[in-house]
Enzyme design. Structure first.
Site: not given
Length: 573
Positions: A303-305
């Site tokens: 995801g966004s990491v």
């Protein structure tokens, strides 16, 4: 009838001196002498000619070569604190044919062994045709001696070693376990089995026909102890990471979680905690899920990491202007029939703002403006899609899809962390390039004694620029504000990912991530936190994973004696 018969007088016997007497005497004497000669000859044959053969046969029935157990090497943390040690134990065995059936002795034996009398009698009966059976494995020497003091015939001892883990469940998945024969079965115990096990010794002993030891004769080969293994783990940091992770998993009623902390200068793994876990010293009722070292063997969609990594690729290799502004209105976009959304309509955002607001629309529009697949190319250079090379059994490679017939939606998804899979260890390792002036450091589970150069995968200028962007992500008015560490500047990124199931992405099932670097002025640690399926209203990475980072990183920086670099966040008591 003759006169002698009539008168009743017996006939005269021949005297020894007569010819017939001498013949009989000679025959008997000859037979005796021949027999004596044969006997002497046989003795000569047995003691001279057949001596080597007979001695070999006798030795084969009485001389034995026994193994001397080797002391398994210790596993220690980076400061020499023991994490796995072997202690001497005693295994009791019996020859069922020699164990008396006297009920009193049987009761005493069962009581001393701590077993049920009926079960003991049943096992002795089952092995009655054999000459060996275990009574009880790996007893303490004191407990075993109490049994031996009963002097029950047919009961014997065998010296062994048993593995003990002082840290218990705190580092269980990393260390692994040994079996009852002290052989590595999981984790580092398995990975370094030949090195840790050492070389057993040999001794010659004299035993009777029942296999009972009569006398030690000589040591043929001394046992060589196993080598000692020094890990990069700092036991103090490991305890803190595990404590905070366990508390967070319990607080959010989550399925599990992971914390991985790397030294930003060397790539050494300072802490690696997993939930659920187990106690390797007492495996009764063990949940198999607790055996998995999720930090290394389980890949997840991040995801966004990974947005800072994708941003670095677009700036360095995609030619994106660092000062570019992207219109993200109206807060959503449709690509290939898929709708990509932001939480709000953020309108115009610069690159730092895209990371700060975690805009999927902004990342997608940047990615779709590129002509080359620079994002997956950098992912691969950072180690995604290949094993990290730690030597840990079952380490996962993760996956970065090959750029063959990609759709626009797949191209965009890679920029905001979908469509690929990485392990928490791979993720932490990748961010060493951001923390370390663009140089990627290979993760190491073992303590390193030499400095490492690393591999330059992005320029130092781009690494510093992305680090500054991540610094703005962790501020009081952002979703990552709970990751703040009093006294220190923190660069970080949150991520919240839907879990997948048999039917695709699940409703109301998430994983919350946070990756952080601290302190920003001189990075010392890179830490990844993942909370798996937190239940309740709090499931975002900023709500469930960021607070764990704050507590773990804060304790670690203080223990490592890292000077504060942000005075306005120092708490005043």
């Amino acid at each position: 009838m003759s006169t002698e018969v009539r008168s009743g007088v017996s006939p005269r016997r021949p005297s020894p001196g007569a010819p017939m007497g001498r013949l009989r005497y000679g025959v008997i004497l000859g037979l005796v002498l021949v027999g004596l000669g044969l006997l002497v000859g046989r003795v000569v044959v047995l003691h001279v000619l057949d001596r080597p053969f007979l001695q070999g046969q006798g030795d084969a029935r009485t001389l034995r070569t026994d193994s001397l157990p080797a002391h398994r090497g210790m596993i220690a943390d980076r400061h020499g604190e023991p994490l796995a040690i072997s202690t001497p134990v005693v295994t009791l065995w019996a020859n069922p044919q020699d164990v008396p059936e006297d009920p009193i002795q049987r009761v005493q034996l069962a009581t001393a062994l701590g077993v049920d009398l009926e079960a003991l009698n049943e096992r002795l009966a089952r092995y009655s045709e054999r000459e060996f059976m275990y009574l009880r494995r790996q007893m303490t020497p004191e407990a075993a001696q109490r049994v031996l003091d009963l002097r029950v015939p047919g009961v014997y001892r065998q010296d062994e070693y048993k593995r003990y883990y002082p840290a218990g469940e705190v580092a269980a998945q990393l260390l692994g376990v040994t079996n009852v024969d002290d052989m590595g079965q999981e984790g580092l115990e398995l990975a370094y089995q030949p090195y840790l096990a050492g070389t057993p010794g040999l001794r010659r002993v004299l035993k009777d026909r029942r296999g009972r030891l009569v006398r030690d004769l000589e040591v043929l080969r001394e046992a060589k102890p196993g080598g000692e293994l020094t890990l990069a783990i700092d036991q103090r940091l490991q305890y803190m990471a595990y404590r905070e992770l366990k508390a967070a998993v319990a607080e959010h009623d989550a399925d599990g979680g992971v914390v991985v902390m790397l030294d930003a200068r060397t790539g050494e793994v300072l802490a690696m905690a997993n939930q659920p876990s187990y106690n390797p010293n007492n495996r009764a009722g063990l949940d198999p899920q607790g055996l998995r070292n999720r930090a290394i063997v389980d890949p997840y969609e991040p995801g966004s990491v990974v947005k800072p990594l994708a941003m670095a690729a677009m700036i360095e290799h995609g030619g994106i202007d660092p000062d570019r502004v992207v219109d993200t209105a109206p807060g959503w976009m449709v690509i290939d029939g898929f709708t990509i959304k932001d939480i709000l309509n953020y309108r115009d955002l610069d690159l730092a703002g895209i990371l700060r607001k975690s805009s999927n629309v902004g990342m997608s529009r940047l990615a779709l403006s590129l002509d080359e697949p620079v994002i997956p190319q950098l992912y691969r250079r950072l180690g995604f899609g290949q094993p990290p090379g730690t030597g840990f059994p079952g380490e996962a490679a993760g996956e970065v899809p090959a750029p063959v017939r990609w759709s626009s939606s797949q191209w965009a998804a890679l920029s905001y962390g979908y469509g690929l899979s990485v392990t928490p260890l791979q993720l932490a390792s990748a961010f060493t390039a951001i923390a370390n002036e663009g140089r990627l450091l290979q993760p190491s589970l073992l303590r390193l004694n030499e400095p490492v150069a690393g591999e330059q995968v992005i320029s130092s200028a781009v690494a510093r620029r992305v680090l500054e962007m991540m610094d703005k992500v962790v501020e009081p008015d952002t979703g990552a504000r709970r990751a703040e560490v009093p006294g220190y500047r923190v660069a970080g990124k949150t991520g919240t990912v839907r879990k997948t199931g048999a039917g695709g992405y699940q409703e109301n099932a998430y994983r919350g991530f946070f990756v952080g670097i601290a302190p920003v002025s001189d990075p010392r640690i890179v830490t990844v936190v993942m909370i798996d399926h937190p239940r309740g209203d709090a499931y975002y990475g900023g709500a469930v994973a960021a607070p764990v980072f704050s507590r773990v990183a804060g304790s670690a920086l203080r223990l490592l004696d890292v000077p504060p670099d942000r005075r306005d966040l120092v708490k005043v008591e």
